[in-house]
Design a protein around this motif. Sequence first.
Motif, PDB file in Angstrom:
ATOM      1  N   THR A 108       6.524  -0.016  -9.678  1.00 57.69           N
ATOM      2  CA  THR A 108       7.649   0.642  -9.007  1.00 57.69           C
ATOM      3  C   THR A 108       9.008   0.216  -9.554  1.00 57.69           C
ATOM      4  O   THR A 108      10.023   0.827  -9.226  1.00 57.69           O
ATOM      5  CB  THR A 108       7.611   0.340  -7.498  1.00 57.69           C
ATOM      6  OG1 THR A 108       7.654  -1.084  -7.314  1.00 57.69           O
ATOM      7  CG2 THR A 108       6.344   0.894  -6.864  1.00 57.69           C
ATOM      8  N   HIS A 109       9.040  -0.846 -10.362  1.00 56.80           N
ATOM      9  CA  HIS A 109      10.314  -1.365 -10.862  1.00 56.80           C
ATOM     10  C   HIS A 109      10.218  -1.679 -12.351  1.00 56.80           C
ATOM     11  O   HIS A 109       9.142  -1.982 -12.870  1.00 56.80           O
ATOM     12  CB  HIS A 109      10.709  -2.636 -10.104  1.00 56.80           C
ATOM     13  CG  HIS A 109      11.093  -2.399  -8.675  1.00 56.80           C
ATOM     14  ND1 HIS A 109      10.168  -2.101  -7.697  1.00 56.80           N
ATOM     15  CD2 HIS A 109      12.316  -2.408  -8.067  1.00 56.80           C
ATOM     16  CE1 HIS A 109      10.791  -1.946  -6.537  1.00 56.80           C
ATOM     17  NE2 HIS A 109      12.090  -2.128  -6.734  1.00 56.80           N
ATOM     18  N   ARG A 110      11.359  -1.613 -13.007  1.00 54.65           N
ATOM     19  CA  ARG A 110      11.461  -1.952 -14.424  1.00 54.65           C
ATOM     20  C   ARG A 110      12.188  -3.287 -14.557  1.00 54.65           C
ATOM     21  O   ARG A 110      13.259  -3.482 -13.981  1.00 54.65           O
ATOM     22  CB  ARG A 110      12.225  -0.869 -15.181  1.00 54.65           C
ATOM     23  CG  ARG A 110      12.385  -1.181 -16.687  1.00 54.65           C
ATOM     24  CD  ARG A 110      13.272  -0.171 -17.387  1.00 54.65           C
ATOM     25  NE  ARG A 110      12.670   1.162 -17.362  1.00 54.65           N
ATOM     26  CZ  ARG A 110      13.156   2.188 -16.685  1.00 54.65           C
ATOM     27  NH1 ARG A 110      14.260   2.034 -15.947  1.00 54.65           N
ATOM     28  NH2 ARG A 110      12.558   3.366 -16.710  1.00 54.65           N
ATOM     29  N   PHE A 111      11.603  -4.215 -15.297  1.00 56.09           N
ATOM     30  CA  PHE A 111      12.218  -5.522 -15.538  1.00 56.09           C
ATOM     31  C   PHE A 111      13.466  -5.352 -16.409  1.00 56.09           C
ATOM     32  O   PHE A 111      13.433  -4.670 -17.435  1.00 56.09           O
ATOM     33  CB  PHE A 111      11.210  -6.439 -16.235  1.00 56.09           C
ATOM     34  CG  PHE A 111      11.780  -7.757 -16.689  1.00 56.09           C
ATOM     35  CD1 PHE A 111      11.969  -8.795 -15.787  1.00 56.09           C
ATOM     36  CD2 PHE A 111      12.126  -7.953 -18.024  1.00 56.09           C
ATOM     37  CE1 PHE A 111      12.490 -10.008 -16.213  1.00 56.09           C
ATOM     38  CE2 PHE A 111      12.647  -9.162 -18.447  1.00 56.09           C
ATOM     39  CZ  PHE A 111      12.830 -10.197 -17.538  1.00 56.09           C
ATOM     40  N   THR A 112      14.582  -6.009 -16.007  1.00 55.13           N
ATOM     41  CA  THR A 112      15.835  -5.870 -16.766  1.00 55.13           C
ATOM     42  C   THR A 112      16.377  -7.190 -17.301  1.00 55.13           C
ATOM     43  O   THR A 112      17.352  -7.193 -18.048  1.00 55.13           O
ATOM     44  CB  THR A 112      16.925  -5.225 -15.885  1.00 55.13           C
ATOM     45  OG1 THR A 112      17.170  -6.057 -14.735  1.00 55.13           O
ATOM     46  CG2 THR A 112      16.496  -3.836 -15.431  1.00 55.13           C
ATOM     47  N   GLY A 113      15.784  -8.317 -16.927  1.00 56.16           N
ATOM     48  CA  GLY A 113      16.272  -9.593 -17.448  1.00 56.16           C
ATOM     49  C   GLY A 113      16.041 -10.737 -16.476  1.00 56.16           C
ATOM     50  O   GLY A 113      15.424 -10.578 -15.418  1.00 56.16           O
ATOM     51  N   TRP A 114      16.540 -11.902 -16.875  1.00 54.50           N
ATOM     52  CA  TRP A 114      16.375 -13.119 -16.077  1.00 54.50           C
ATOM     53  C   TRP A 114      17.739 -13.676 -15.667  1.00 54.50           C
ATOM     54  O   TRP A 114      18.688 -13.622 -16.440  1.00 54.50           O
ATOM     55  CB  TRP A 114      15.670 -14.220 -16.875  1.00 54.50           C
ATOM     56  CG  TRP A 114      14.312 -13.905 -17.408  1.00 54.50           C
ATOM     57  CD1 TRP A 114      13.988 -13.557 -18.684  1.00 54.50           C
ATOM     58  CD2 TRP A 114      13.076 -13.944 -16.689  1.00 54.50           C
ATOM     59  NE1 TRP A 114      12.634 -13.376 -18.817  1.00 54.50           N
ATOM     60  CE2 TRP A 114      12.042 -13.611 -17.594  1.00 54.50           C
ATOM     61  CE3 TRP A 114      12.734 -14.228 -15.364  1.00 54.50           C
ATOM     62  CZ2 TRP A 114      10.708 -13.557 -17.224  1.00 54.50           C
ATOM     63  CZ3 TRP A 114      11.403 -14.178 -15.000  1.00 54.50           C
ATOM     64  CH2 TRP A 114      10.400 -13.843 -15.918  1.00 54.50           C
ATOM     65  N   THR A 115      17.820 -14.228 -14.469  1.00 51.29           N
ATOM     66  CA  THR A 115      18.936 -15.104 -14.113  1.00 51.29           C
ATOM     67  C   THR A 115      18.382 -16.525 -14.007  1.00 51.29           C
ATOM     68  O   THR A 115      17.164 -16.722 -13.934  1.00 51.29           O
ATOM     69  CB  THR A 115      19.589 -14.690 -12.783  1.00 51.29           C
ATOM     70  OG1 THR A 115      18.603 -14.709 -11.741  1.00 51.29           O
ATOM     71  CG2 THR A 115      20.190 -13.300 -12.895  1.00 51.29           C
ATOM     72  N   ALA A 154      13.493 -13.119 -12.064  1.00 48.38           N
ATOM     73  CA  ALA A 154      13.442 -11.779 -12.645  1.00 48.38           C
ATOM     74  C   ALA A 154      14.411 -10.830 -11.945  1.00 48.38           C
ATOM     75  O   ALA A 154      14.587 -10.892 -10.725  1.00 48.38           O
ATOM     76  CB  ALA A 154      12.024 -11.227 -12.562  1.00 48.38           C
ATOM     77  N   ARG A 155      15.008  -9.950 -12.752  1.00 45.89           N
ATOM     78  CA  ARG A 155      15.821  -8.862 -12.211  1.00 45.89           C
ATOM     79  C   ARG A 155      15.116  -7.543 -12.509  1.00 45.89           C
ATOM     80  O   ARG A 155      14.494  -7.389 -13.559  1.00 45.89           O
ATOM     81  CB  ARG A 155      17.213  -8.875 -12.829  1.00 45.89           C
ATOM     82  CG  ARG A 155      18.147  -9.852 -12.137  1.00 45.89           C
ATOM     83  CD  ARG A 155      19.585  -9.448 -12.300  1.00 45.89           C
ATOM     84  NE  ARG A 155      20.440 -10.193 -11.399  1.00 45.89           N
ATOM     85  CZ  ARG A 155      21.757 -10.054 -11.338  1.00 45.89           C
ATOM     86  NH1 ARG A 155      22.368  -9.182 -12.131  1.00 45.89           N
ATOM     87  NH2 ARG A 155      22.464 -10.758 -10.489  1.00 45.89           N
ATOM     88  N   TRP A 156      15.281  -6.604 -11.593  1.00 43.77           N
ATOM     89  CA  TRP A 156      14.573  -5.336 -11.700  1.00 43.77           C
ATOM     90  C   TRP A 156      15.508  -4.184 -11.354  1.00 43.77           C
ATOM     91  O   TRP A 156      16.522  -4.367 -10.676  1.00 43.77           O
ATOM     92  CB  TRP A 156      13.398  -5.283 -10.721  1.00 43.77           C
ATOM     93  CG  TRP A 156      12.453  -6.439 -10.794  1.00 43.77           C
ATOM     94  CD1 TRP A 156      12.561  -7.638 -10.149  1.00 43.77           C
ATOM     95  CD2 TRP A 156      11.245  -6.501 -11.546  1.00 43.77           C
ATOM     96  NE1 TRP A 156      11.503  -8.445 -10.445  1.00 43.77           N
ATOM     97  CE2 TRP A 156      10.666  -7.776 -11.308  1.00 43.77           C
ATOM     98  CE3 TRP A 156      10.584  -5.615 -12.402  1.00 43.77           C
ATOM     99  CZ2 TRP A 156       9.468  -8.177 -11.883  1.00 43.77           C
ATOM    100  CZ3 TRP A 156       9.386  -6.008 -12.976  1.00 43.77           C
ATOM    101  CH2 TRP A 156       8.840  -7.278 -12.721  1.00 43.77           C
ATOM    102  N   GLU A 157      15.117  -3.017 -11.825  1.00 43.34           N
ATOM    103  CA  GLU A 157      15.729  -1.792 -11.320  1.00 43.34           C
ATOM    104  C   GLU A 157      14.600  -0.852 -10.912  1.00 43.34           C
ATOM    105  O   GLU A 157      13.540  -0.808 -11.553  1.00 43.34           O
ATOM    106  CB  GLU A 157      16.632  -1.140 -12.369  1.00 43.34           C
ATOM    107  CG  GLU A 157      15.949  -0.695 -13.640  1.00 43.34           C
ATOM    108  CD  GLU A 157      16.939  -0.082 -14.626  1.00 43.34           C
ATOM    109  OE1 GLU A 157      18.147  -0.283 -14.436  1.00 43.34           O
ATOM    110  OE2 GLU A 157      16.483   0.579 -15.571  1.00 43.34           O
TER     111      GLU A 157
END
Length: 584
Positions: free
Chosen positions: A493-500, A556-559
């Motif tokens: 349901t989500h696309r990974f966009t990067g790490w904080t 993880a960050r997601w959109e």
Amino acid sequence: MRRARTMKIGLIGINRYAAFLNFACNLHAYAFQQYLKNQGHDAIFLDYKPIHYDGHNLREPAKYAESKYRSIISETANSPAADKARSAAARRWAELAMGYRALTEERKIRYDKFEAFVADNLDFTTEKYDPDLLEVQDPGMDCYICVTDVIWQPMGPTPAFDRGFMLGSKTFEGKPKIAYAPSRGAQPDFKPGIAKEFFDYLEDIDSISVRERDFGEYIEEHTGRSMPTVIDPVLLHDKAFWDRVEVPPKEEKYLLLYYVMERSTDTVAKAVEYAKAHDLTIVELSDRPLPHGKITDPKVRHIPRYDVSAEEWLGYIAHADAVFTNSFHGCCFSLIFETLFFVGKRNGNKVPNFLAEFGLTDQQFSPDDDVHGFRSTVDFKQAKARVDERRKSSEDFLLTALRQAEKSAGASQIVDNSRHEARRRRLTYPAHFHSGAVVNSDNKDAVKIDKSHPADLKVKKLKSGALEYSGARMVYRNDGSSKVGPVLFRSATHRFTGWTLRFRIDKRWFWLLDDGTITPGDTKGTDLDDRKQVFKDGAQVPHLPVNSVASAVFVARWEKLDSDDSKPSMSSKLSRFTDRLKPR
């Protein structure tokens, strides 16, 4: 002419966060700060919580003691020796918990009196600091002094020094640093690994003095530096100074029994014998919560008190017919007030060093000594003459160190931090990977771990429903060479966009922001979301400019995918259908 107040001095030491509300902690802090102010200096204590302080409620500590007891008894002992140690620790915490429960109101009164003394007599920073915060937040002082007592002793389950007490915090670098009268307590010579850490800290301190001569000799032997011995700050002032602080007690014709818990049996026993022989009431004070004290002899008049302030404690010493103690500061103030005193055994050399320094060794008794043979007078004139000599040499050390610090602080210079930077870049830390805002619920898995993950990967589901993984090989170097990832989370349901990145220095969590700065925050850091630095998978992890990194968590960050993107493709549907047709 008084010196212009051009240099802001930051003081750091044991004071308001002493777990047992030790009477002397705030008194020696007050003595030192007042001395500097009398010399025209602008000095303020950092409101500093040392590494061993667990953040528990000092006014009502019973719950904390109970939680420590429960934690200890739940541990597994793997050997008879470990079982014995666990039982002893559990017994200590159980006794503390019961004592605090029994003296709940008295503890509140004592704590409130201590805080009132602080409010009336000591200047503290508004900001509260700890070893972690001092890595990233500069208190803004020109010079730092660590101040006396047992601050140079390794602490904790895996013994380590407190960076603040050792003046080793990153924000102190490049500032003049002075150590006045630190002590290692009853600690013997440090073991090799700890000793190396200790002497590394000393390299960065400009002027060092110690309180105990044997400690100074130990440092001299290993560093080659001259190590002056100075007096405790309470002795920088005379009787007239402390007469203005002490509060006379209502009791008369009494013996004061004041002890620290370690090896106090002979001190208590001899106090009882002496009180009987001289028809004295015993007023019993301790740093531990003992509802009825330690005296059980019904033939002696006995008043145990716990709800006592530091000022009242001084009054009890000043007006006693005799003092029985095994406390270093009990000895100091008996000398200051010229009160007849007798000293029992205790671990370490603090008290014997003090008695020898001022010609008072005859005041220490042995368990077999007869109290009828105890001297009724003390040669305080000779002892105070020695105090005057030692006060002058101590003042000479301190004032010389301050003049050198003023000169250094006022000079424009390029600070060479290369040694510290090299050490920081040698740090390594374990990395953990957190699924972030995409969490699983009881009836739906929004995030999973890639099936092709390494065999040694450790995965756990957190209470929030998020997943976190780590592995034995996921250890990063703090030199900027490590690369983050690869991401092993998968979501339909989500696309990974990067790490904080959040990391823990010792106890507190910090976030790395997009401008390269570091700021404290909780484990979510929601209020910092639009400022956090975001790493693409495989990006290099920057060097973290701090002296310790206990662990790091990449979040993880997601959109969210569009509805069409989140629908299974025809090929994936066909794949699932053929999978179901395969024989099982």
